[in-house]
Design an enzyme around this catalytic site. Structure first.
Site, short mmCIF file in Angstrom:
data_model
loop_
_atom_site.label_atom_id
_atom_site.label_comp_id
_atom_site.label_asym_id
_atom_site.label_seq_id
_atom_site.Cartn_x
_atom_site.Cartn_y
_atom_site.Cartn_z
N LEU A 2 0.87 -1.18 0.00
CA LEU A 2 0.00 0.00 0.00
C LEU A 2 0.90 1.22 0.00
O LEU A 2 1.64 1.45 0.95
CB LEU A 2 -0.91 0.00 1.24
CG LEU A 2 -1.78 -1.24 1.43
CD1 LEU A 2 -2.54 -1.15 2.75
CD2 LEU A 2 -2.74 -1.40 0.27
N GLU A 3 0.85 1.98 -1.08
CA GLU A 3 1.74 3.14 -1.21
C GLU A 3 0.92 4.41 -1.33
O GLU A 3 0.04 4.52 -2.19
CB GLU A 3 2.65 2.99 -2.42
CG GLU A 3 3.63 4.13 -2.56
CD GLU A 3 4.66 3.92 -3.65
OE1 GLU A 3 5.43 4.85 -3.93
OE2 GLU A 3 4.72 2.82 -4.23
#
Length: 123
Positions: A2-3
């Site tokens: 998750l960026e």
């Protein structure tokens, strides 16, 4: 992975998934964290996204060290005797050793100088 996800969304995703989540700029609720070493070590002073925490400021140290190295090489101060190999034997380059023992013979020919197999360094 998750960026750049808001931490509340990352929390919800992490709670709903049965696999670990790894966050980069996604907050503390991910199962693991990634931070690029160049960023955390402060090696690029012009790049600092919100999620990067710098644990060091190496850019200045690296720049100074590299500058000192370049200057010393250009001036001839490096490498000096302390940072060079020395030998108390007479070393000479040998491209072939006509008096070397044949592969079948374990002993060198009489009077032959014992020479190492790679650089022709007397041993």
């Amino acid at each position: 992975m998750l960026e750049g996800v808001p931490l509340e969304l990352a929390r919800t995703i992490t709670q709903r998934l049965s696999i670990p989540t790894i966050g980069i700029g996604a907050g503390r609720y991910c199962d693991g964290q990634v931070l690029v070493c160049y960023d955390l070590l402060g090696m690029n002073p012009d790049f600092k996204p919100k999620f990067v925490k710098r644990y060091a400021d190496l850019h200045g140290h690296i720049t100074e060290a590299a500058g000192t190295f370049f200057s010393e090489v250009r001036s001839g101060a490096f490498p000096d005797d302390e940072h060079s190999f020395k030998s108390n034997k007479n070393i000479r380059l040998v491209t072939s050793n006509p008096v070397a023992p044949s592969p079948e013979s374990a002993e060198p020919a009489e009077g032959a100088e014992k020479v190492g197999p790679i650089y022709g360094v007397p041993v």
